[in-house]
Motif scaffolding. Structure first.
Motif, PDB file in Angstrom:
ATOM      1  N   ILE A  32      -3.105   7.740   7.288  1.00 12.83           N
ATOM      2  CA  ILE A  32      -3.844   6.605   7.859  1.00 12.83           C
ATOM      3  C   ILE A  32      -3.025   5.324   7.780  1.00 12.83           C
ATOM      4  CG2 ILE A  32      -5.855   5.105   7.505  1.00 12.83           C
ATOM      5  CD1 ILE A  32      -7.376   7.686   6.631  1.00 12.83           C
ATOM      6  N   VAL A  33      -2.318   5.126   6.651  1.00 10.35           N
ATOM      7  CA  VAL A  33      -1.476   3.927   6.498  1.00 10.35           C
ATOM      8  C   VAL A  33      -0.368   3.912   7.548  1.00 10.35           C
ATOM      9  CG1 VAL A  33       0.221   2.791   4.998  1.00 10.35           C
ATOM     10  CG2 VAL A  33      -1.956   3.564   4.052  1.00 10.35           C
ATOM     11  N   ILE A  45       0.953   4.147  -2.855  1.00  3.73           N
ATOM     12  CA  ILE A  45       0.715   5.565  -2.594  1.00  3.73           C
ATOM     13  C   ILE A  45       1.864   6.417  -3.128  1.00  3.73           C
ATOM     14  CG2 ILE A  45       0.506   7.314  -0.790  1.00  3.73           C
ATOM     15  CD1 ILE A  45      -2.004   5.656  -1.218  1.00  3.73           C
ATOM     16  N   TRP A  69      -4.072  12.040   3.178  1.00  2.00           N
ATOM     17  CA  TRP A  69      -4.724  11.424   4.333  1.00  2.00           C
ATOM     18  C   TRP A  69      -4.688   9.903   4.282  1.00  2.00           C
ATOM     19  CZ3 TRP A  69      -5.488  13.470   8.817  1.00  2.00           C
ATOM     20  CH2 TRP A  69      -5.500  14.868   8.920  1.00  2.00           C
ATOM     21  N   ILE A  70      -4.679   9.339   3.082  1.00  2.00           N
ATOM     22  CA  ILE A  70      -4.502   7.883   2.983  1.00  2.00           C
ATOM     23  C   ILE A  70      -3.133   7.500   3.521  1.00  2.00           C
ATOM     24  CG2 ILE A  70      -4.175   5.956   1.377  1.00  2.00           C
ATOM     25  CD1 ILE A  70      -6.358   7.124  -0.362  1.00  2.00           C
ATOM     26  N   GLN A  71      -2.119   8.299   3.161  1.00  2.00           N
ATOM     27  CA  GLN A  71      -0.763   8.024   3.623  1.00  2.00           C
ATOM     28  C   GLN A  71      -0.661   8.137   5.148  1.00  2.00           C
ATOM     29  OE1 GLN A  71       3.709   9.115   1.982  1.00  2.00           O
ATOM     30  NE2 GLN A  71       1.991  10.382   1.414  1.00  2.00           N
ATOM     31  N   VAL A 125      -6.581  13.694  -0.850  1.00  2.37           N
ATOM     32  CA  VAL A 125      -6.986  12.319  -0.528  1.00  2.37           C
ATOM     33  C   VAL A 125      -5.767  11.444  -0.251  1.00  2.37           C
ATOM     34  CG1 VAL A 125      -8.079  10.234  -1.437  1.00  2.37           C
ATOM     35  CG2 VAL A 125      -9.151  12.467  -1.803  1.00  2.37           C
ATOM     36  N   LEU A 126      -4.745  11.550  -1.123  1.00  4.85           N
ATOM     37  CA  LEU A 126      -3.551  10.725  -0.948  1.00  4.85           C
ATOM     38  C   LEU A 126      -2.790  11.079   0.321  1.00  4.85           C
ATOM     39  CD1 LEU A 126      -2.182  10.556  -4.598  1.00  4.85           C
ATOM     40  CD2 LEU A 126      -3.289   8.730  -3.310  1.00  4.85           C
ATOM     41  N   ILE A 181       0.844  -1.196   0.000  1.00  8.79           N
ATOM     42  CA  ILE A 181       0.000   0.000   0.000  1.00  8.79           C
ATOM     43  C   ILE A 181       0.881   1.249   0.000  1.00  8.79           C
ATOM     44  CG2 ILE A 181      -1.625   1.379   1.367  1.00  8.79           C
ATOM     45  CD1 ILE A 181      -2.940  -1.223   2.244  1.00  8.79           C
TER      46      ILE A 181
END
Length: 205
Positions: free
Chosen positions: A193-194, A29, A189-191, A186-187, A25
């Protein structure tokens, strides 16, 4: 030398690398955010970390870490703290998508280092190697150190192929996504969260 065991190990490694997890993941990203070369830099860091774990396994250090609750906990919390630090840096750094013509926010070397440190400071990778590799020793005559290194190199080659494919495929859509103004948000916050998710997994798992 039993080549059937080596083939079984390769197949098992392929499916393990293919299954969704924090490492691929993270590669995904970074490839989407910065392009395939940056994703491949992360892959190189992760795989270099795997070589360290293979060395620990070959020379018995993995067993020491597994049997020492204190040592395992110290390494685990160092790893979690580093991931929280990375999450904070991403939060402070703003949008993870670079505007065309601007300097990349992260160099390939810095992403290589991130992948390497993330891998080395994850004691669960050490324990995984300790649990997974001994079942695939393939020779009665070769020294175990040689066999563990052989399996380690094979693991790295197969995993690099899978992770590299993820980086390249994700990198293909990187330029398309940079044209979408919301993609960076978006990316980012995805990062975050990961990173935080892996940290929590390390501490509580």
């Amino acid at each position: 030398m039993n080549y059937e065991i080596l083939m079984a190990f390769s197949v098992a490694t392929f499916f393990l690398a293919l299954s969704p997890g924090p490492d691929n993941i993270f590669v995904l990203i970074q490839s989407i955010s910065n392009g395939k070369k940056y994703g491949l830099a992360v892959v190189a860091g992760l795989m270099t970390g795997c070589l360290v774990h293979a060395t620990l396994l070959a020379f018995g250090v993995s067993a020491i870490i597994k049997n020492s609750t204190t040592l395992f906990t110290i390494i685990k919390f160092f790893g979690a703290a580093y991931l929280v630090y990375l999450a904070i840096m991403v939060y402070k750094g703003g949008d993870v998508i670079s505007i065309v013509g601007e300097e990349k926010k992260k160099s390939k070397l810095s992403l290589f280092k991130q992948g390497f440190i993330m891998n080395v400071l994850n004691p669960k990778v050490t324990i995984f190697f300790l649990a997974f590799f001994p079942g695939f020793l393939f020779s009665d005559s070769l020294n175990n150190v040689i066999q563990f290194y052989t399996l380690g190199v094979l693991f790295i080659l197969v995993s690099s192929f899978v992770f590299g494919a993820v980086a390249i495929l994700a990198g293909q859509i990187s330029s398309f996504l940079t044209n979408n103004k919301r993609t960076g948000f978006v990316l980012k916050w995805i990062q975050i969260i990961v990173f935080m998710g892996i940290a929590i997994y390390l501490v509580l798992g």
